[in-house]
Design a protein around this motif. Structure first.
Motif, mmCIF file in Angstrom:
data_model
loop_
_atom_site.group_PDB
_atom_site.id
_atom_site.type_symbol
_atom_site.label_atom_id
_atom_site.label_comp_id
_atom_site.label_asym_id
_atom_site.label_seq_id
_atom_site.Cartn_x
_atom_site.Cartn_y
_atom_site.Cartn_z
ATOM 1 N N GLU A 20 14.140 -16.782 -25.372
ATOM 2 C CA GLU A 20 14.989 -16.613 -26.572
ATOM 3 C C GLU A 20 14.938 -17.840 -27.481
ATOM 4 O OE1 GLU A 20 16.829 -13.811 -27.410
ATOM 5 O OE2 GLU A 20 16.011 -12.786 -25.656
ATOM 6 N N LEU A 21 14.783 -19.004 -26.863
ATOM 7 C CA LEU A 21 14.765 -20.258 -27.615
ATOM 8 C C LEU A 21 13.585 -20.316 -28.589
ATOM 9 C CD1 LEU A 21 16.696 -22.691 -27.439
ATOM 10 C CD2 LEU A 21 14.932 -23.864 -26.105
ATOM 11 N N ALA A 22 12.506 -19.629 -28.229
ATOM 12 C CA ALA A 22 11.303 -19.623 -29.073
ATOM 13 C C ALA A 22 11.601 -19.008 -30.432
ATOM 14 C CB ALA A 22 10.182 -18.851 -28.385
ATOM 15 N N PHE A 23 12.401 -17.926 -30.446
ATOM 16 C CA PHE A 23 12.713 -17.297 -31.731
ATOM 17 C C PHE A 23 13.641 -18.185 -32.557
ATOM 18 C CE2 PHE A 23 14.477 -14.303 -34.796
ATOM 19 C CZ PHE A 23 13.319 -13.661 -35.210
ATOM 20 N N GLU A 24 14.536 -18.884 -31.859
ATOM 21 C CA GLU A 24 15.438 -19.814 -32.548
ATOM 22 C C GLU A 24 14.630 -20.882 -33.285
ATOM 23 O OE1 GLU A 24 18.850 -22.750 -31.151
ATOM 24 O OE2 GLU A 24 18.974 -20.806 -30.119
ATOM 25 N N LYS A 25 13.556 -21.339 -32.641
ATOM 26 C CA LYS A 25 12.677 -22.341 -33.278
ATOM 27 C C LYS A 25 12.018 -21.757 -34.530
ATOM 28 C CE LYS A 25 11.608 -25.140 -29.237
ATOM 29 N NZ LYS A 25 10.651 -25.371 -28.153
ATOM 30 N N LEU A 26 11.587 -20.486 -34.442
ATOM 31 C CA LEU A 26 10.979 -19.826 -35.603
ATOM 32 C C LEU A 26 11.983 -19.724 -36.754
ATOM 33 C CD1 LEU A 26 9.029 -16.929 -33.867
ATOM 34 C CD2 LEU A 26 7.989 -18.708 -35.278
ATOM 35 N N VAL A 27 13.230 -19.370 -36.413
ATOM 36 C CA VAL A 27 14.293 -19.256 -37.413
ATOM 37 C C VAL A 27 14.490 -20.602 -38.102
ATOM 38 C CG1 VAL A 27 16.780 -18.931 -37.753
ATOM 39 C CG2 VAL A 27 15.517 -17.329 -36.307
ATOM 40 N N ASN A 28 14.653 -21.661 -37.299
ATOM 41 C CA ASN A 28 14.889 -22.991 -37.875
ATOM 42 C C ASN A 28 13.712 -23.481 -38.707
ATOM 43 O OD1 ASN A 28 17.455 -23.182 -36.776
ATOM 44 N ND2 ASN A 28 16.682 -24.025 -34.853
ATOM 45 N N ARG A 29 12.515 -23.095 -38.293
ATOM 46 C CA ARG A 29 11.305 -23.533 -38.998
ATOM 47 C C ARG A 29 11.186 -22.890 -40.387
ATOM 48 N NH1 ARG A 29 5.807 -23.099 -35.655
ATOM 49 N NH2 ARG A 29 6.809 -24.805 -34.527
ATOM 50 N N HIS A 30 11.586 -21.611 -40.486
ATOM 51 C CA HIS A 30 11.287 -20.860 -41.712
ATOM 52 C C HIS A 30 12.504 -20.409 -42.530
ATOM 53 C CE1 HIS A 30 7.128 -20.880 -40.623
ATOM 54 N NE2 HIS A 30 7.339 -20.197 -39.511
ATOM 55 N N LYS A 31 13.723 -20.616 -42.008
ATOM 56 C CA LYS A 31 14.882 -20.005 -42.679
ATOM 57 C C LYS A 31 15.067 -20.471 -44.128
ATOM 58 C CE LYS A 31 18.337 -23.146 -40.753
ATOM 59 N NZ LYS A 31 19.431 -23.299 -39.796
ATOM 60 N N ASN A 32 14.780 -21.750 -44.414
ATOM 61 C CA ASN A 32 14.968 -22.239 -45.792
ATOM 62 C C ASN A 32 14.026 -21.554 -46.775
ATOM 63 O OD1 ASN A 32 16.966 -23.919 -44.924
ATOM 64 N ND2 ASN A 32 15.690 -25.752 -44.842
ATOM 65 N N LYS A 33 12.779 -21.404 -46.342
ATOM 66 C CA LYS A 33 11.778 -20.764 -47.205
ATOM 67 C C LYS A 33 12.144 -19.290 -47.444
ATOM 68 C CE LYS A 33 7.522 -22.379 -46.811
ATOM 69 N NZ LYS A 33 6.154 -22.601 -46.343
ATOM 70 N N ILE A 34 12.583 -18.612 -46.368
ATOM 71 C CA ILE A 34 12.935 -17.191 -46.477
ATOM 72 C C ILE A 34 14.195 -17.025 -47.329
ATOM 73 C CG2 ILE A 34 13.572 -15.109 -45.180
ATOM 74 C CD1 ILE A 34 11.948 -16.412 -42.793
ATOM 75 N N PHE A 35 15.164 -17.915 -47.110
ATOM 76 C CA PHE A 35 16.402 -17.859 -47.902
ATOM 77 C C PHE A 35 16.086 -18.017 -49.390
ATOM 78 C CE2 PHE A 35 19.873 -19.905 -50.188
ATOM 79 C CZ PHE A 35 20.923 -19.035 -49.921
ATOM 80 N N THR A 36 15.215 -18.985 -49.708
ATOM 81 C CA THR A 36 14.848 -19.239 -51.113
ATOM 82 C C THR A 36 14.223 -18.004 -51.736
ATOM 83 O OG1 THR A 36 14.485 -21.562 -50.595
ATOM 84 C CG2 THR A 36 13.522 -20.772 -52.645
ATOM 85 N N LYS A 37 13.349 -17.340 -50.983
ATOM 86 C CA LYS A 37 12.691 -16.126 -51.499
ATOM 87 C C LYS A 37 13.724 -15.049 -51.813
ATOM 88 C CE LYS A 37 9.153 -12.727 -50.455
ATOM 89 N NZ LYS A 37 8.092 -13.131 -51.351
#
Length: 199
Positions: A20-37
């Motif tokens: 589960e932690l792996a997806f959390e890392k993906l979220v933290n890595r990309h959330k700013n870029k996705i939020f901006t879009k």
């Protein structure tokens, strides 16, 4: 001890295996870029935050259902989900103003409905319903640009940024969308000002 930084595809693989932690890392890595879009499209911080959550929920559900097969390209894949979420939000809001042609004139005759009786109001609703149907029939890329431009009031620069294409491509898609809409309306004999678009 230094941990080796895993790329997106490795993190997705680990998540599929139950980490589960792996997806959390993906979220933290990309959330700013996705939020901006998303924010670029909806222009509302609270709506964008809700849609960001929904995007990740949909991504989780898709991966857990075994339907993720984007050859390791996680970011473009989740960006597409975010983009569709934002556009769906606007469809649900039913913001369907007049579609404007390239020369700035409305696609439909501009009638002052407020002064007209109920029948005309009913006709207007029917016509708007028809336009929504015709917009849905457009190829995905044209539909996207048309919705962003006319329903979301985005500039072509914003559309280009949000869809990851050049301004020229966004303009080209818009042009084809309008040509296709005009053809469809001609076919169905929907009233628009013939003086503005001589056959």
């Amino acid at each position: 001890m230094n941990k080796i930084k895993l790329d997106d595809s490795q993190l997705v693989s680990q998540y599929i295996k139950g980490n589960e932690l792996a997806f959390e890392k993906l979220v933290n890595r990309h959330k700013n870029k996705i939020f901006t879009k998303i924010y670029l499209i909806v222009k509302d911080r609270y709506v964008a935050e809700d849609l960001l959550q929904e995007t990740f929920i949909k991504a989780v559900n898709t991966i857990k259902a075994g339907k993720y097969n984007e050859e390791g390209k996680f970011l473009p894949w989740i960006m597409r989900i975010a983009n569709n979420m934002a556009i769906d939000h606007f469809r649900k809001e039913k913001r369907y103003p007049t579609i404007v042609m390239e020369d700035g004139s409305p696609l439909l005759n501009n009638i002052k409905f407020a002064e007209e009786p109920f029948e005309t109001d009913q006709e207007r609703k029917e016509t708007h319903k028809l336009i929504r149907k015709l917009v849905k029939e457009l190829p995905e890329s044209q539909k996207q640009v048309l919705i962003m431009r006319h329903y979301m009031k985005m500039s072509f620069q914003e559309i280009a940024d949000a869809t990851g294409v050049s301004i020229n491509t966004a303009l080209g898609r818009m042009r084809y969308a309008l040509i296709n809409m005009k053809k469809k309306m001609d076919k169905l004999n929907v009233a628009y000002d013939k003086n503005l678009y001589p056959g």
